[in-house]
Design a protein around this motif. Sequence first.
Motif, PDB file in Angstrom:
ATOM      1  N   ARG A  16       0.830  -1.210   0.000  1.00  0.00           N
ATOM      2  CA  ARG A  16       0.000   0.000   0.000  1.00  0.00           C
ATOM      3  C   ARG A  16       0.863   1.258   0.000  1.00  0.00           C
ATOM      4  N   MET A  17       1.956   1.231   0.750  1.00  0.00           N
ATOM      5  CA  MET A  17       2.840   2.398   0.769  1.00  0.00           C
ATOM      6  C   MET A  17       3.417   2.668  -0.627  1.00  0.00           C
ATOM      7  N   CYS A  18       3.808   1.606  -1.332  1.00  0.00           N
ATOM      8  CA  CYS A  18       4.321   1.787  -2.698  1.00  0.00           C
ATOM      9  C   CYS A  18       3.228   2.322  -3.622  1.00  0.00           C
ATOM     10  N   LEU A  19       2.001   1.840  -3.414  1.00  0.00           N
ATOM     11  CA  LEU A  19       0.862   2.329  -4.200  1.00  0.00           C
ATOM     12  C   LEU A  19       0.653   3.825  -3.972  1.00  0.00           C
ATOM     13  N   TYR A  20       0.737   4.258  -2.708  1.00  0.00           N
ATOM     14  CA  TYR A  20       0.544   5.680  -2.399  1.00  0.00           C
ATOM     15  C   TYR A  20       1.701   6.515  -2.943  1.00  0.00           C
ATOM     16  N   GLY A  21       2.899   5.940  -2.941  1.00  0.00           N
ATOM     17  CA  GLY A  21       4.029   6.642  -3.546  1.00  0.00           C
ATOM     18  C   GLY A  21       3.809   6.867  -5.032  1.00  0.00           C
ATOM     19  N   GLN A  22       3.306   5.833  -5.717  1.00  0.00           N
ATOM     20  CA  GLN A  22       3.015   5.959  -7.144  1.00  0.00           C
ATOM     21  C   GLN A  22       1.886   6.962  -7.387  1.00  0.00           C
ATOM     22  N   ALA A  23       0.875   6.927  -6.514  1.00  0.00           N
ATOM     23  CA  ALA A  23      -0.236   7.880  -6.647  1.00  0.00           C
ATOM     24  C   ALA A  23       0.272   9.310  -6.486  1.00  0.00           C
ATOM     25  N   ALA A  24       1.133   9.515  -5.492  1.00  0.00           N
ATOM     26  CA  ALA A  24       1.689  10.854  -5.268  1.00  0.00           C
ATOM     27  C   ALA A  24       2.481  11.314  -6.486  1.00  0.00           C
ATOM     28  N   GLN A  25       3.289  10.411  -7.023  1.00  0.00           N
ATOM     29  CA  GLN A  25       4.096  10.774  -8.186  1.00  0.00           C
ATOM     30  C   GLN A  25       3.210  11.106  -9.382  1.00  0.00           C
ATOM     31  N   SER A  26       2.095  10.374  -9.526  1.00  0.00           N
ATOM     32  CA  SER A  26       1.187  10.631 -10.653  1.00  0.00           C
ATOM     33  C   SER A  26       0.521  11.998 -10.538  1.00  0.00           C
ATOM     34  N   MET A  27       0.488  12.560  -9.322  1.00  0.00           N
ATOM     35  CA  MET A  27      -0.071  13.900  -9.116  1.00  0.00           C
ATOM     36  C   MET A  27       0.945  14.992  -9.428  1.00  0.00           C
ATOM     37  N   GLY A  28       2.157  14.583  -9.774  1.00  0.00           N
ATOM     38  CA  GLY A  28       3.181  15.555 -10.134  1.00  0.00           C
ATOM     39  C   GLY A  28       3.814  16.252  -8.948  1.00  0.00           C
ATOM     40  N   VAL A  29       3.921  15.542  -7.818  1.00  0.00           N
ATOM     41  CA  VAL A  29       4.495  16.192  -6.631  1.00  0.00           C
ATOM     42  C   VAL A  29       6.005  16.347  -6.784  1.00  0.00           C
ATOM     43  N   ASP A  30       6.534  17.322  -6.070  1.00  0.00           N
ATOM     44  CA  ASP A  30       7.974  17.570  -6.072  1.00  0.00           C
ATOM     45  C   ASP A  30       8.685  16.806  -4.964  1.00  0.00           C
ATOM     46  N   LEU A  31       7.916  16.345  -3.967  1.00  0.00           N
ATOM     47  CA  LEU A  31       8.512  15.649  -2.825  1.00  0.00           C
ATOM     48  C   LEU A  31       7.420  14.884  -2.089  1.00  0.00           C
ATOM     49  N   ILE A  32       7.794  13.753  -1.498  1.00  0.00           N
ATOM     50  CA  ILE A  32       6.885  12.975  -0.648  1.00  0.00           C
ATOM     51  C   ILE A  32       7.427  13.005   0.773  1.00  0.00           C
ATOM     52  N   LEU A  33       6.546  13.281   1.734  1.00  0.00           N
ATOM     53  CA  LEU A  33       6.905  13.247   3.153  1.00  0.00           C
ATOM     54  C   LEU A  33       6.166  12.090   3.805  1.00  0.00           C
TER      55      LEU A  33
END
Length: 220
Positions: free
Chosen positions: A55-72
Amino acid sequence: MQKVAVIHTSPVSLNELKALFAELLPEVEMINIIDDSLLEEVKRNNGITPGIIGRMCLYGQAAQSMGVDLILNQCSSVGESADLVKQTVTCPLLKIDEPMAEEAVRLGNRIGVIATVGSTMKPSCNLIRTKAEQAGKAVEIKEYLVAGALDILMKEKNQEKHNELVLKEIKKAEQECDVIVLAQGSMTVMLPYLEGISKPVLTSPRRAVERVKQMLAQQA
């Protein structure tokens, strides 16, 4: 406008992090991904599971698909799964307790780690050991687990009892350590009670958002 995605395992730090972003990063869009099943699963298993990692990897991919500059990553208990997420995304990922761990290593050799849930203790101590190795420094880590205190805060909504239990361990660590780490972001509720403590007591949220600001400035 720059964007930061914050992955939460509970809403406990949401308002505090929103306030810190408003104060320190008012021009940055904060996107919150909250899955409160993660914390319960890590507590039940006293560590991360394949399901948590997935699930964490899924959320990382979701965040990246939103075009974020950084994940916290907001939760220390799933910090080791965040290390795996980091390998699957191209944007930077910061664990909320990384700047705090680095500062603890700088400030002392005997580091007390106080946690209110058992699943946080191991990843928090491992992170400090990693930062100490990177700094070429030998440290001694002493663990102070305030078992059940997180549930007292979150489920019973009894902040006074939570604070009393945690403060008792802080005072014990004060006698035995050079610096004290409050392992979870939820423990910032202790800040008003630390005035008389003679040793540095570190919390993670503000330090993390300050580091996010530095990292985004380097990207701009």
